[in-house]
Design a protein around this motif. Sequence first.
Motif, PDB file in Angstrom:
ATOM      1  N   ARG A 172       0.811  -1.220   0.000  1.00 49.93           N
ATOM      2  CA  ARG A 172       0.000   0.000   0.000  1.00 49.93           C
ATOM      3  C   ARG A 172       0.840   1.264   0.000  1.00 49.93           C
ATOM      4  O   ARG A 172       0.293   2.360   0.003  1.00 49.93           O
ATOM      5  N   ARG A 173       2.166   1.138  -0.001  1.00 45.95           N
ATOM      6  CA  ARG A 173       3.042   2.315  -0.012  1.00 45.95           C
ATOM      7  C   ARG A 173       4.032   2.199  -1.164  1.00 45.95           C
ATOM      8  O   ARG A 173       4.615   1.146  -1.379  1.00 45.95           O
ATOM      9  N   LEU A 174       4.213   3.312  -1.866  1.00 44.22           N
ATOM     10  CA  LEU A 174       5.146   3.339  -2.988  1.00 44.22           C
ATOM     11  C   LEU A 174       6.087   4.523  -2.849  1.00 44.22           C
ATOM     12  O   LEU A 174       5.656   5.646  -2.554  1.00 44.22           O
ATOM     13  N   VAL A 175       7.377   4.271  -3.075  1.00 38.02           N
ATOM     14  CA  VAL A 175       8.376   5.330  -3.228  1.00 38.02           C
ATOM     15  C   VAL A 175       8.616   5.468  -4.719  1.00 38.02           C
ATOM     16  O   VAL A 175       9.079   4.528  -5.370  1.00 38.02           O
ATOM     17  N   TYR A 176       8.277   6.636  -5.282  1.00 42.59           N
ATOM     18  CA  TYR A 176       8.323   6.850  -6.732  1.00 42.59           C
ATOM     19  C   TYR A 176       9.236   8.022  -7.030  1.00 42.59           C
ATOM     20  O   TYR A 176       8.979   9.152  -6.606  1.00 42.59           O
ATOM     21  N   THR A 177      10.323   7.759  -7.740  1.00 38.89           N
ATOM     22  CA  THR A 177      11.245   8.828  -8.112  1.00 38.89           C
ATOM     23  C   THR A 177      11.073   9.157  -9.590  1.00 38.89           C
ATOM     24  O   THR A 177      11.025   8.261 -10.429  1.00 38.89           O
ATOM     25  N   ASN A 178      10.954  10.443  -9.880  1.00 34.65           N
ATOM     26  CA  ASN A 178      10.818  10.905 -11.262  1.00 34.65           C
ATOM     27  C   ASN A 178      11.080  12.399 -11.282  1.00 34.65           C
ATOM     28  O   ASN A 178      10.634  13.125 -10.380  1.00 34.65           O
ATOM     29  N   THR A 179      11.751  12.865 -12.300  1.00 33.93           N
ATOM     30  CA  THR A 179      12.186  14.259 -12.369  1.00 33.93           C
ATOM     31  C   THR A 179      11.078  15.248 -12.050  1.00 33.93           C
ATOM     32  O   THR A 179      11.246  16.157 -11.244  1.00 33.93           O
TER      33      THR A 179
END
Length: 199
Positions: free
Chosen positions: A77-84
Motif C-alpha cells: 500500500r506504499r510506494l516510493v516513486y522517483t521521477n524528475t
Amino acid sequence: MDRTEVLLIAGRAGVGKTTVGWEVSAQLRAAAVDHAVVEGDYMGRIHPAPPDDPHRSQITERNLTAVWANYAALGCRRLVYTNTVSVLPEAIGMVERAMGPDVRTIRVLLTASDATAGERLAGRELGSELEGELVSSARKARLLDERAPADALRVATDGRLIVDIAQEVVAATGWAVGGPNGPDHRLLNPLGRGRTPHP
C-alpha cells in the motif's frame, strides 16, 4: 493499512533522486515498513516515442499502472516513486490514475545548485550525453522551481550526506514513527554516486 500512499521524489538531473530513493527504502526496511520502489524515469524509456504519445506520458502511465497492480496484488500500500517532474500537477494526476482513487501523495522536491548538479552529472554520465543532460537539468530546475506546488517539501542536497537527506524525507511521510533503526553509516557516501540498491 488500507489507504494507498505514494512518496513522490522529484528533482533535476544530478540532484540524487535515485540514490536518495534507495536510501529512503533502506531506512524504511530498517523500520520494518512495507513498501515498494519504482524508478519512474525508466517507465517511459522507449525510442522512438510512439507517434500518438510524443512525450511518452501514456506509456509511462500504462507501465506504472501495470507495475503497481502487481505490487498491490501482494498487499503493498506504499510506494516510493522517483521521477524528475513527479511533483508537478500533471504528473501527480498520472500517478493518481495509475494507483487508483483516494491515493495520498507526499511530495518532495530535491534541490541542488547548478555547480553541484553539474559535478554529479560529470561523475555519472560517462558516455555521449553529458552536455545534453547539463542543459536539460538546468531547464528542469527552473521549471520545477516555478511550477512545483507550495505543499511540496523542498529539501536541499548540496553538501549533505544521503542518510541525512533520506531521514528528512522519511520523516515527511510519517511511515516510520521514531525513524530508522540505526542505519549503517559506513555504507553512506556523499551524494553523487550511490551504492548498489537492493529491495
